[in-house]
Design a protein around this motif. Structure first.
Motif, PDB file in Angstrom:
ATOM      1  N   SER A 159      34.676  34.080  46.750  1.00  0.00           N
ATOM      2  CA  SER A 159      34.706  35.266  47.613  1.00  0.00           C
ATOM      3  C   SER A 159      34.354  34.931  49.062  1.00  0.00           C
ATOM      4  CB  SER A 159      33.733  36.326  47.082  1.00  0.00           C
ATOM      5  OG  SER A 159      32.392  35.876  47.215  1.00  0.00           O
ATOM      6  N   ARG A 160      33.949  33.684  49.329  1.00  0.00           N
ATOM      7  CA  ARG A 160      33.524  33.292  50.678  1.00  0.00           C
ATOM      8  C   ARG A 160      34.459  32.271  51.306  1.00  0.00           C
ATOM      9  NH1 ARG A 160      29.696  35.617  48.541  1.00  0.00           N
ATOM     10  NH2 ARG A 160      27.811  36.325  49.581  1.00  0.00           N
ATOM     11  N   PHE A 161      34.403  32.263  52.621  1.00  0.00           N
ATOM     12  CA  PHE A 161      35.132  31.251  53.389  1.00  0.00           C
ATOM     13  C   PHE A 161      34.190  30.070  53.577  1.00  0.00           C
ATOM     14  CE2 PHE A 161      36.026  29.258  57.469  1.00  0.00           C
ATOM     15  CZ  PHE A 161      37.378  29.003  57.349  1.00  0.00           C
ATOM     16  N   ARG A 216      41.771  25.055  42.960  1.00  0.00           N
ATOM     17  CA  ARG A 216      40.567  25.219  42.124  1.00  0.00           C
ATOM     18  C   ARG A 216      40.929  25.612  40.701  1.00  0.00           C
ATOM     19  NH1 ARG A 216      36.963  28.645  46.502  1.00  0.00           N
ATOM     20  NH2 ARG A 216      36.604  26.895  47.901  1.00  0.00           N
ATOM     21  N   LEU A 217      40.209  25.019  39.759  1.00  0.00           N
ATOM     22  CA  LEU A 217      40.329  25.358  38.349  1.00  0.00           C
ATOM     23  C   LEU A 217      38.936  25.593  37.768  1.00  0.00           C
ATOM     24  CD1 LEU A 217      42.996  22.790  37.117  1.00  0.00           C
ATOM     25  CD2 LEU A 217      43.333  25.225  37.405  1.00  0.00           C
ATOM     26  N   PRO A 218      38.739  26.671  37.021  1.00  0.00           N
ATOM     27  CA  PRO A 218      39.610  27.801  36.757  1.00  0.00           C
ATOM     28  C   PRO A 218      40.043  28.507  38.040  1.00  0.00           C
ATOM     29  CG  PRO A 218      37.673  27.871  35.339  1.00  0.00           C
ATOM     30  CD  PRO A 218      37.448  26.792  36.338  1.00  0.00           C
ATOM     31  N   LYS A 219      41.196  29.139  37.992  1.00  0.00           N
ATOM     32  CA  LYS A 219      41.771  29.789  39.168  1.00  0.00           C
ATOM     33  C   LYS A 219      40.821  30.877  39.681  1.00  0.00           C
ATOM     34  CE  LYS A 219      46.082  28.026  38.990  1.00  0.00           C
ATOM     35  NZ  LYS A 219      46.660  27.251  40.050  1.00  0.00           N
ATOM     36  N   PRO A 220      40.745  31.059  41.003  1.00  0.00           N
ATOM     37  CA  PRO A 220      39.888  32.132  41.549  1.00  0.00           C
ATOM     38  C   PRO A 220      40.281  33.500  41.008  1.00  0.00           C
ATOM     39  CG  PRO A 220      40.594  30.638  43.289  1.00  0.00           C
ATOM     40  CD  PRO A 220      41.351  30.251  42.078  1.00  0.00           C
ATOM     41  N   ALA A 221      39.270  34.263  40.603  1.00  0.00           N
ATOM     42  CA  ALA A 221      39.510  35.601  40.024  1.00  0.00           C
ATOM     43  C   ALA A 221      39.201  36.708  41.029  1.00  0.00           C
ATOM     44  CB  ALA A 221      38.659  35.777  38.774  1.00  0.00           C
ATOM     45  N   VAL A 222      38.632  36.358  42.182  1.00  0.00           N
ATOM     46  CA  VAL A 222      38.298  37.354  43.215  1.00  0.00           C
ATOM     47  C   VAL A 222      38.960  36.956  44.539  1.00  0.00           C
ATOM     48  CG1 VAL A 222      36.107  38.049  42.179  1.00  0.00           C
ATOM     49  CG2 VAL A 222      36.145  36.177  43.803  1.00  0.00           C
ATOM     50  N   LYS A 223      39.193  37.971  45.388  1.00  0.00           N
ATOM     51  CA  LYS A 223      39.755  37.706  46.698  1.00  0.00           C
ATOM     52  C   LYS A 223      38.643  37.408  47.679  1.00  0.00           C
ATOM     53  CE  LYS A 223      43.691  40.766  45.946  1.00  0.00           C
ATOM     54  NZ  LYS A 223      44.321  42.044  46.309  1.00  0.00           N
ATOM     55  N   ARG A 224      38.999  36.844  48.803  1.00  0.00           N
ATOM     56  CA  ARG A 224      38.004  36.588  49.860  1.00  0.00           C
ATOM     57  C   ARG A 224      37.442  37.921  50.345  1.00  0.00           C
ATOM     58  NH1 ARG A 224      38.091  31.209  51.435  1.00  0.00           N
ATOM     59  NH2 ARG A 224      40.128  30.214  51.475  1.00  0.00           N
ATOM     60  N   GLY A 225      36.119  37.945  50.530  1.00  0.00           N
ATOM     61  CA  GLY A 225      35.468  39.164  50.992  1.00  0.00           C
ATOM     62  C   GLY A 225      35.026  40.081  49.870  1.00  0.00           C
ATOM     63  N   GLU A 226      35.580  39.911  48.668  1.00  0.00           N
ATOM     64  CA  GLU A 226      35.161  40.706  47.497  1.00  0.00           C
ATOM     65  C   GLU A 226      33.832  40.167  47.009  1.00  0.00           C
ATOM     66  OE1 GLU A 226      37.433  41.468  43.684  1.00  0.00           O
ATOM     67  OE2 GLU A 226      39.070  41.355  45.120  1.00  0.00           O
ATOM     68  N   ARG A 227      32.894  41.028  46.721  1.00  0.00           N
ATOM     69  CA  ARG A 227      31.597  40.571  46.210  1.00  0.00           C
ATOM     70  C   ARG A 227      31.574  40.610  44.684  1.00  0.00           C
ATOM     71  NH1 ARG A 227      31.438  38.410  50.147  1.00  0.00           N
ATOM     72  NH2 ARG A 227      30.084  38.617  51.963  1.00  0.00           N
ATOM     73  N   PRO A 228      31.163  39.535  44.068  1.00  0.00           N
ATOM     74  CA  PRO A 228      31.157  39.512  42.583  1.00  0.00           C
ATOM     75  C   PRO A 228      30.055  40.402  41.985  1.00  0.00           C
ATOM     76  CG  PRO A 228      30.261  37.468  43.441  1.00  0.00           C
ATOM     77  CD  PRO A 228      30.729  38.268  44.617  1.00  0.00           C
TER      78      PRO A 228
END
Length: 199
Positions: free
Chosen positions: A104-106, A187-199
């Protein structure tokens, strides 16, 4: 007196009879001396006997086949994020949170490889000013990555303590930092969240 004698005389006779019986072939109608196994037990024994390979080559072949199937499941799980078949290092809610937190971060570290290639090309050019720029750029990138990684490590530790106070989080921060060094698309596992989204 007579009783003890008669018992002594009878004992050897019975011993001879049992010895003679053991040498004779068993009558099919006679009891076998052990309980008959249940049908389910007999079936499992038969199955086990049929599945156990007779030689080492066959056993190794089967083991390789099982391993190949497991690896295929793991690759598929890494692509679609299926928690059941992920490798041990990626399993669990703690590791999933770390992945989501990092994704979720840059992060500057994810651009390390492309920047390293650019700097390498600049350093190979036979112009003194460009080589100096490449050296300064290299130092700047390393300093920025170190500072960004330290900040991320502290924030991630704090979040893990808040969210998972009772679960073991050993190695989770290092796992997150290693993930930052990979480019987001790779990245593996593939990212499940977009940038800026908080988990």
């Amino acid at each position: 007196m007579f009783r003890s004698r008669s018992k002594e005389e009878k004992a050897p006779a019975t011993d001879k009879v049992t010895a003679d019986l053991s040498k004779q072939p068993r009558d099919p109608e006679a009891p076998k001396g052990r309980p008959t196994p249940k049908r389910s037990e007999a079936q499992t024994q038969r199955r086990r006997a049929s599945t156990v390979p007779s030689d080492r080559k066959e056993a190794a072949k089967r083991q390789r086949e099982v391993r190949r199937i497991e690896l295929a499941k793991q690759r598929e799980a890494l692509a679609n994020g299926d928690q059941r078949y992920l490798p041990a290092r990626d399993k669990g809610p703690v590791r999933k949170f770390v992945r989501d937190y990092v994704d979720s971060r840059f992060c500057i570290a994810e651009f390390f490889l492309p920047l390293a290639v650019i700097i390498l090309v600049l350093s190979m050019v036979r112009i003194g000013s460009l080589q100096n720029v490449a050296l300064l750029l290299w130092l700047a990138v390393i300093v920025l990555i170190v500072v960004d990684s330290i900040g991320l490590a502290f924030r991630l530790k704090r979040q893990l303590k808040e969210r998972f106070p009772d679960e073991p989080t050993k190695g989770a921060v290092a796992y997150g930092l290693m993930r930052t060094l990979q480019m987001r698309r790779l990245r593996l596992p593939k990212p499940a969240v977009k940038r800026g989204e908080r988990p």
